[in-house]
Design a protein around this motif. Structure first.
Motif, PDB file in Angstrom:
ATOM      1  N   GLY A   1      -4.922  11.461   8.968  1.00 17.08           N
ATOM      2  CA  GLY A   1      -5.127  11.994  10.304  1.00 17.08           C
ATOM      3  C   GLY A   1      -4.308  11.245  11.344  1.00 17.08           C
ATOM      4  O   GLY A   1      -3.869  10.118  11.131  1.00 17.08           O
ATOM      5  N   ARG A   2      -4.159  11.867  12.490  1.00 14.98           N
ATOM      6  CA  ARG A   2      -3.345  11.274  13.552  1.00 14.98           C
ATOM      7  C   ARG A   2      -3.991  10.007  14.118  1.00 14.98           C
ATOM      8  O   ARG A   2      -3.294   9.054  14.483  1.00 14.98           O
ATOM      9  CB  ARG A   2      -3.117  12.308  14.661  1.00 14.98           C
ATOM     10  N   ARG A   3      -5.308   9.974  14.195  1.00  9.35           N
ATOM     11  CA  ARG A   3      -5.969   8.786  14.754  1.00  9.35           C
ATOM     12  C   ARG A   3      -5.658   7.555  13.921  1.00  9.35           C
ATOM     13  O   ARG A   3      -5.288   6.499  14.446  1.00  9.35           O
ATOM     14  CB  ARG A   3      -7.486   9.005  14.828  1.00  9.35           C
TER      15      ARG A   3
ATOM     16  N   GLY B   1       1.611   3.983  12.056  1.00  5.17           N
ATOM     17  CA  GLY B   1       2.289   4.605  10.915  1.00  5.17           C
ATOM     18  C   GLY B   1       2.680   3.626   9.827  1.00  5.17           C
ATOM     19  O   GLY B   1       3.610   3.879   9.065  1.00  5.17           O
ATOM     20  N   TRP B   2       1.939   2.523   9.731  1.00  3.73           N
ATOM     21  CA  TRP B   2       2.168   1.514   8.684  1.00  3.73           C
ATOM     22  C   TRP B   2       3.636   1.077   8.640  1.00  3.73           C
ATOM     23  O   TRP B   2       4.177   0.762   7.573  1.00  3.73           O
ATOM     24  CB  TRP B   2       1.720   2.029   7.313  1.00  3.73           C
ATOM     25  N   GLY B   3       4.282   1.087   9.808  1.00  4.38           N
ATOM     26  CA  GLY B   3       5.679   0.671   9.859  1.00  4.38           C
ATOM     27  C   GLY B   3       6.627   1.595   9.114  1.00  4.38           C
ATOM     28  O   GLY B   3       7.737   1.202   8.760  1.00  4.38           O
ATOM     29  N   GLY B   4       6.187   2.825   8.863  1.00  3.07           N
ATOM     30  CA  GLY B   4       7.033   3.781   8.159  1.00  3.07           C
ATOM     31  C   GLY B   4       6.878   3.781   6.655  1.00  3.07           C
ATOM     32  O   GLY B   4       7.586   4.509   5.961  1.00  3.07           O
ATOM     33  N   VAL B   5       5.942   2.984   6.138  1.00  4.46           N
ATOM     34  CA  VAL B   5       5.690   2.923   4.692  1.00  4.46           C
ATOM     35  C   VAL B   5       4.310   3.524   4.430  1.00  4.46           C
ATOM     36  O   VAL B   5       3.310   3.018   4.952  1.00  4.46           O
ATOM     37  CB  VAL B   5       5.738   1.473   4.169  1.00  4.46           C
ATOM     38  N   PRO B   6       4.205   4.595   3.649  1.00  7.33           N
ATOM     39  CA  PRO B   6       2.888   5.190   3.392  1.00  7.33           C
ATOM     40  C   PRO B   6       1.908   4.148   2.851  1.00  7.33           C
ATOM     41  O   PRO B   6       2.302   3.266   2.084  1.00  7.33           O
ATOM     42  CB  PRO B   6       3.186   6.261   2.331  1.00  7.33           C
ATOM     43  N   PRO B   7       0.633   4.240   3.242  1.00  6.00           N
ATOM     44  CA  PRO B   7      -0.337   3.237   2.792  1.00  6.00           C
ATOM     45  C   PRO B   7      -0.561   3.256   1.285  1.00  6.00           C
ATOM     46  O   PRO B   7      -0.815   2.222   0.674  1.00  6.00           O
ATOM     47  CB  PRO B   7      -1.616   3.615   3.550  1.00  6.00           C
TER      48      PRO B   7
ATOM     49  N   ASP C   1       3.880   7.785  -2.217  1.00  6.43           N
ATOM     50  CA  ASP C   1       5.287   7.761  -1.828  1.00  6.43           C
ATOM     51  C   ASP C   1       5.630   8.651  -0.640  1.00  6.43           C
ATOM     52  O   ASP C   1       6.792   8.733  -0.232  1.00  6.43           O
ATOM     53  CB  ASP C   1       6.162   8.148  -3.025  1.00  6.43           C
ATOM     54  N   ALA C   2       4.659   9.315  -0.060  1.00  4.83           N
ATOM     55  CA  ALA C   2       4.907  10.160   1.105  1.00  4.83           C
ATOM     56  C   ALA C   2       3.594  10.363   1.842  1.00  4.83           C
ATOM     57  O   ALA C   2       2.515  10.207   1.262  1.00  4.83           O
ATOM     58  CB  ALA C   2       5.491  11.515   0.686  1.00  4.83           C
ATOM     59  N   ALA C   3       3.690  10.701   3.128  1.00  5.48           N
ATOM     60  CA  ALA C   3       2.487  10.939   3.917  1.00  5.48           C
ATOM     61  C   ALA C   3       2.652  12.212   4.734  1.00  5.48           C
ATOM     62  O   ALA C   3       3.718  12.457   5.312  1.00  5.48           O
ATOM     63  CB  ALA C   3       2.200   9.756   4.836  1.00  5.48           C
ATOM     64  N   PHE C   4       1.595  13.010   4.741  1.00  5.00           N
ATOM     65  CA  PHE C   4       1.527  14.207   5.563  1.00  5.00           C
ATOM     66  C   PHE C   4       0.465  13.939   6.631  1.00  5.00           C
ATOM     67  O   PHE C   4      -0.700  13.712   6.303  1.00  5.00           O
ATOM     68  CB  PHE C   4       1.158  15.420   4.717  1.00  5.00           C
ATOM     69  N   VAL C   5       0.882  13.924   7.893  1.00  4.93           N
ATOM     70  CA  VAL C   5       0.009  13.543   8.999  1.00  4.93           C
ATOM     71  C   VAL C   5      -0.435  14.799   9.734  1.00  4.93           C
ATOM     72  O   VAL C   5       0.401  15.558  10.250  1.00  4.93           O
ATOM     73  CB  VAL C   5       0.726  12.583   9.968  1.00  4.93           C
TER      74      VAL C   5
ATOM     75  N   PHE D   1       7.466  10.624   6.083  1.00  5.21           N
ATOM     76  CA  PHE D   1       6.307  11.174   6.781  1.00  5.21           C
ATOM     77  C   PHE D   1       6.633  12.581   7.262  1.00  5.21           C
ATOM     78  O   PHE D   1       7.696  12.826   7.818  1.00  5.21           O
ATOM     79  CB  PHE D   1       5.938  10.301   7.987  1.00  5.21           C
ATOM     80  N   THR D   2       5.686  13.499   7.039  1.00  8.94           N
ATOM     81  CA  THR D   2       5.806  14.867   7.528  1.00  8.94           C
ATOM     82  C   THR D   2       4.622  15.121   8.455  1.00  8.94           C
ATOM     83  O   THR D   2       3.464  14.846   8.086  1.00  8.94           O
ATOM     84  CB  THR D   2       5.778  15.875   6.357  1.00  8.94           C
TER      85      THR D   2
END
Length: 199
Positions: free
Chosen positions: A67-69, A76-82, A85-89, A107-108
């Motif tokens: 989620g956005r919150r 955004g974890w500095g650009g590294v998914p938590p 290998d990818a994150a959809f926000v 990130f998408t």
């Protein structure tokens, strides 16, 4: 198509964070053990039982839906998914300044809801797991019948208020299979599969 799995640490009274989004003692178990465990960028020290559980739980994770919150709280974890290998926000508005400063981040940003975000993540995941963060997104996905499994890292603390694991879930009743349970140090790992027939 990838299974949709929710995993989060939760207080005994059902919260994944305090009202400000802080985790306080919820994450103590990540740092109270002898066994080193790494995700994409962070190193934890957990009990042997927790390390084995986390390796199994995170091994097949591909993309995540967040989620956005949470994205904003973590920048955004500095650009590294938590995880994965990818994150959809899921968001109402794309953070263009963040995108401009992290052009290579996988990130998408999805502006048409959690169902769309999960579908897009599953298209990328193949047979891998789609990780879904707990909270309001989980409540919405449960109500839409999109969640396959729940993983709860149950911590012996009462927060009293905060962000609920299931958000404001008000869908129809759902039955879960009996849990698989792993006892760690100051945490009990519970893994539930959701039954597909109605109660």
């Amino acid at each position: 198509m990838g299974r949709v799995v929710v995993q989060a640490t939760m207080s005994l009274d059902g919260f994944i964070a305090d009202p400000s989004g802080g985790v306080g003692p919820l994450f103590d178990w990540y740092f109270n053990g002898e066994v080193e465990f790494r995700d994409n960028e962070r190193t934890y020290r957990v009990s042997a039982a927790s390390a084995e559980y986390l390796r199994s739980a995170w091994r097949d994770v591909g993309p995540g839906v967040v989620g956005r919150r949470l994205f904003d709280i973590t920048d955004g974890w500095g650009g590294v998914p938590p995880v994965g290998d990818a994150a959809f926000v899921v968001t109402h508005r794309v953070p263009t300044a963040w995108v401009d400063t992290h052009p290579d981040a996988p990130f998408t940003f999805v502006t048409d809801g959690v169902e769309s975000a999960i579908a897009r993540a599953q298209a990328v995941a193949g047979e891998r797991v789609v990780s879904l963060t707990a909270g309001d997104l989980t409540g919405q996905a449960l109500a839409a019948g999109l969640v396959d499994e729940l993983r709860i890292d149950l911590v012996p603390v009462l927060l009293g208020a905060g962000v609920r694991y299931f958000g404001d879930f008000t869908g129809a009743a759902q039955l879960l299979e009996n849990p698989e349970a792993v006892q760690g140090d100051r945490v009990t790992h519970l893994h539930y599969r959701i039954r597909r027939e109605t109660p």
